[in-house]
Design a protein around this motif. Structure first.
Motif, short mmCIF file in Angstrom:
data_model
loop_
_atom_site.label_atom_id
_atom_site.label_comp_id
_atom_site.label_asym_id
_atom_site.label_seq_id
_atom_site.Cartn_x
_atom_site.Cartn_y
_atom_site.Cartn_z
N TYR A 81 37.52 40.78 57.40
CA TYR A 81 37.86 39.78 56.37
C TYR A 81 36.60 39.24 55.71
N HIS A 85 35.77 39.31 51.65
CA HIS A 85 35.48 38.12 50.83
C HIS A 85 34.03 38.11 50.32
N LEU A 88 33.52 40.09 47.08
CA LEU A 88 34.21 39.66 45.87
C LEU A 88 33.23 39.39 44.71
N SER A 108 42.83 44.90 44.02
CA SER A 108 42.55 43.93 42.96
C SER A 108 41.91 42.73 43.63
N GLU A 109 41.33 41.85 42.83
CA GLU A 109 40.69 40.67 43.39
C GLU A 109 41.69 39.83 44.17
N GLU A 110 42.86 39.58 43.60
CA GLU A 110 43.82 38.71 44.28
C GLU A 110 44.29 39.35 45.59
N THR A 111 44.52 40.66 45.55
CA THR A 111 44.94 41.33 46.78
C THR A 111 43.83 41.26 47.83
N VAL A 113 41.52 38.88 48.17
CA VAL A 113 41.49 37.52 48.73
C VAL A 113 42.56 37.39 49.80
N LEU A 114 43.78 37.85 49.48
CA LEU A 114 44.90 37.69 50.40
C LEU A 114 44.78 38.60 51.62
N ASP A 117 42.47 36.78 53.86
CA ASP A 117 43.18 35.65 54.46
C ASP A 117 44.12 36.14 55.56
N GLY A 118 44.81 37.24 55.30
CA GLY A 118 45.75 37.78 56.27
C GLY A 118 45.05 38.25 57.54
#
Lengths: 295, 295
Positions: A81, A85, A88, A108-111, A113-114, A117-118
């Protein structure tokens, strides 16, 4: 590097990787994309040095090795993780990692980030759930606390903030503290985690912590050396970024030759700390390997 | 809304907020910026509905209320991290939250990513460390597992991915599953967390879970209604974003009137589930408050 340690590292890496699916979270099909992104980064290879350290320490301490596989995975998930991050665009903005597009490039950037986080969230669940052993309740809680400390605001996350905001005139003290937090804390917990799980005595924890700290710093010095000397093919990522960004590194502070001397001393000190444990040979060999690695 | 429940909510909110510093991590001075960003978002106000739910459930179950303060904080820290990451430019790209600039606007994108990572990590440490009570080892581990589940890939993080990728023709089933994960799971765990900590029986856990699920869905239906009907001043953020983004919502699926009916039924069902507990009045009043809230 001897064939023996090469074989040992390969064997433990495979042992770890073959166990991942036993503990990795099962994800409902609506979130396939998330699972894909998490697995893409977690399974992108790498040396698995953190899990291998945990396994090697467990062997030296005579703990049942299969019981440290879940914590090894949790540590590797947290490490992964942090890479996602850190890569990014708003952080280090790296397009490649281990020779493959970074998570935000592949997805993608949002994926990304998540997915990060996951991985972080589920890492704590892995330890809480495995191994299923009522005798380890207290050890697991200590481990969760220590792992959160190592990866949290006074550990890895804090180190990342220090790196991002490092003053040009920070000097050696700042550099050492930064690395202790940014990479050292997670390397150290990789060594001590089995001891927390099995509620080892204070003296053993202290010795192995010191060993971990030496190895952690060593890891960083070697990283700085490789960033200066290695090629893209060796590293699987763009080298020379540190000097281009005028980053505070061992090289910028001490130069190449002196940095190598520092690394050699760290290896010697680390081996010295554990030499009185029976069966410490493999762990000592790993310390030497970290110094000799080329990627 | 009666003065009595207003006073109750205010009292519990203050009780929670006054306890934050007892459990919030102490951060070394080199990471002041990180601490500032974490506190900026954590202390940005809000209704503290999740901590208040945990406290109200603990009161109804006759648990020592001060012992659920750490888990209340952990849940609020995880909720806060999720807001910080959701507001990022690569995610929902929101500039305002509760009438104040979002974390990445007040600080920077990289600081916001790390502040979120820090809050998430330290949340698990708060539970592992507090309350200091050897009798709660097993309850704490169950709680950590359940909280990671609620906030992880099959819970909040997964819900965010479903939201990001929702198919235009997903329909009600997709919407309900999305909300159960994205907001419902964390509302539900706010209700059940005290029961896991104190190792309640299966029947109580099942009942309070169902109550939490109703409240969680209610929360989302009301959010959708408010996004359609409220002003920036009410919400502290830009309303009308859902319909502008043609998002799948209760309003887009059922219209305003029918959505209100759905909300009323959820309140009634939730209250019905807990009415046989002694002293369930406050928890029932919270359910009604969630329906009547205007922000």
């Amino acid at each position: 590097m001897s064939q023996k340690i090469k074989d040992y590292l390969k064997e433990k890496k495979d042992f770890f990787e073959n166990s991942i699916d036993n503990f990795f979270p099962k994800i409902a099909p609506e979130m396939q994309l998330l699972e894909d992104a998490m697995r893409y980064s977690l399974l992108a290879g790498g040396k698995r040095i953190r899990p291998v350290l945990a396994i090697a320490v467990a062997e030296m301490m005579n703990y049942p090795v299969e019981k440290v596989l879940p914590l090894s995975l949790a540590i590797e998930m947290i490490h992964t993780y942090s890479l996602i991050h850190d890569d990014l665009p708003c952080m280090d903005n790296d397009d490649f990692r281990r020779g493959k597009p970074t998570c935000h490039k592949a997805f993608s950037e949002e994926t990304a980030v998540l997915a990060g986080d996951g991985l972080l969230t589920e890492a704590f669940k892995v330890i809480a759930d495995f191994p299923k052993d009522e005798k380890l309740l207290k050890g697991k809680l200590t481990l969760i606390s220590k792992l959160a400390e190592a990866s949290g605001v006074n550990g890895m996350v804090g180190g990342q903030v220090m790196d991002m905001k490092h003053p040009k005139n920070g000097g050696f003290e700042y550099l050492e503290l930064l690395h202790k937090r940014k990479t050292g804390a997670m390397i150290t917990i990789s060594c001590t985690a089995p001891l927390y799980l099995f509620e080892a005595n204070e003296k053993d924890i202290e010795t192995i912590s010191k060993f971990g700290e030496k190895i952690g710093l060593l890891f960083q010095v070697v990283d700085d050396i490789l960033d200066e000397t290695a090629t893209f093919k060796d590293l699987g990522k763009t080298p020379g970024k540190d000097s281009k960004q005028q980053k505070l590194t061992y090289i910028s502070l001490f130069g190449l030759e002196k940095s190598r001397e520092i690394a050699e001393k760290l290896v010697a000190d680390a081996c010295d700390l554990i030499k009185n444990y029976k069966n410490s040979e493999n762990l000592q060999a790993i310390a030497k390997y970290i110094y000799e690695r080329t990627n």
